[in-house]
Design a protein around this motif. Sequence first.
Motif, PDB file in Angstrom:
ATOM      1  N   TRP A 179       0.846  -1.215   0.000  1.00  0.00           N
ATOM      2  CA  TRP A 179       0.000   0.000   0.000  1.00  0.00           C
ATOM      3  C   TRP A 179       0.874   1.255   0.000  1.00  0.00           C
ATOM      4  N   CYS A 196      -4.649   2.453  -4.712  1.00  0.00           N
ATOM      5  CA  CYS A 196      -5.026   1.456  -5.710  1.00  0.00           C
ATOM      6  C   CYS A 196      -6.375   1.875  -6.272  1.00  0.00           C
ATOM      7  N   SER A 227      -9.542   1.312  -3.733  1.00  0.00           N
ATOM      8  CA  SER A 227      -9.534   1.644  -2.300  1.00  0.00           C
ATOM      9  C   SER A 227     -10.758   2.424  -1.826  1.00  0.00           C
ATOM     10  N   ARG A 264      -5.556  -4.956   0.887  1.00  0.00           N
ATOM     11  CA  ARG A 264      -6.392  -4.258   1.895  1.00  0.00           C
ATOM     12  C   ARG A 264      -7.860  -4.244   1.465  1.00  0.00           C
ATOM     13  N   CYS A 265      -8.079  -4.065   0.185  1.00  0.00           N
ATOM     14  CA  CYS A 265      -9.471  -3.976  -0.289  1.00  0.00           C
ATOM     15  C   CYS A 265     -10.166  -5.320  -0.139  1.00  0.00           C
TER      16      CYS A 265
END
Length: 381
Positions: A251, A267, A270, A323-324
């Motif tokens: 990230w 990204c 996000s 993360r998403c």
Amino acid sequence: MPKEEQGLSLDGQGKPLWLSLELTYRCPLKCSWCNNPLNFDDYTSQELSTQEWMRVLREARDLGALQLGFTGGEPLMRDDLEELVAYADSIGFYTNLITSGVGLNEERLVALKAAGLKQIQLSVQSTRAEMTDALVGARAHALKMDAARRIKAHGFPMVLNMPVFKQNIDLIGEMCEWAADLGIEYIEFANIQYYNWALLNRDELLPSLEQIRQAEATVNEWRAKLGKRMTLYFVVPDYFEDRPKACMNGWGAIHLTIAPDGVAMPCQESRVIPGLEFESVRERSLAWLWHESPLFRKYRGLDWLPEPCQSCSEKEKDFGGCRCQAFLLTGDAGNTDPACSRSPFRHRITEAVKEVVRPLRFKKPLVKRSASAVSTTFMEE
Ligand code: FES
């Protein structure tokens, strides 16, 4: 400043080496795997102007960005694409156009060449007209085939991008044959990622393990057959692996995306994560957004990693995954990506994969990308 805070990156310099400009979310196609937000139409009236994009380009070069992808939506929907390519080229970017091919007529191709465009990534879903048109929700197949021939005729380096899912994965061999005849040198078989529209359609799009293994074998056969004539890129999707992908190389490490309304993001996805503060180049300098903004600092580096990632010997390889995806499947973007077999939420992926049956049986029609808002929550029960 500690390395992590400069933007942990493979080159260690903390530069946004890869810049993606989502010039617009507008697009003539209705792909059910589109990675644009479900509410993409909310941003249509807020697109940056030509001058604003030029300022972004200048500031990004000052930050050290080199590789540039013009993407969307369909970037050809912007009349100023050629102007932006010419400007980017003049200040030293290596420019890529990421396109469906719809709208890439002779006149625009000539103008893009003159503007200095370096490479084109063309998406093609199948070699069969009926199938492509059904999948993208428009009569686009013939236009895509024409675009491919023209791109080759104008001598552009070209990446053929085939988004891969249950409906077309068995046609990978056909695609290799067609591309070899046309003299294409690089195909990326992009197993789709399940965010936004693709996640909404996941039950219908996710291939079976058997299909993945067969596709991998087909790609290997074609690699042997074509040798150095063509590079074939195929990565087994993370749903079928034990470890997560190193999404975006971490990230805020080397990727910087600017949305059509000027919001800077680590990204393209996000925006799905609630509670983050999304700020725009209209209000802030790109340098501040990249180096200082809470959004980019939130999951940058390794210090924030939860367990089991924090004590994992592979954390420098995968940064805890995506993360998403962590948010979409667990409700918390700070969790380990459930694509990792060590994640306490891994069952959310194994259960989805278990559901896939072959031969194809579709429980419901694909939801096509459209402006009518689809409200859904992705977190599973
Ligand atoms: Fe957003 Fe992976 S897609 S971090």
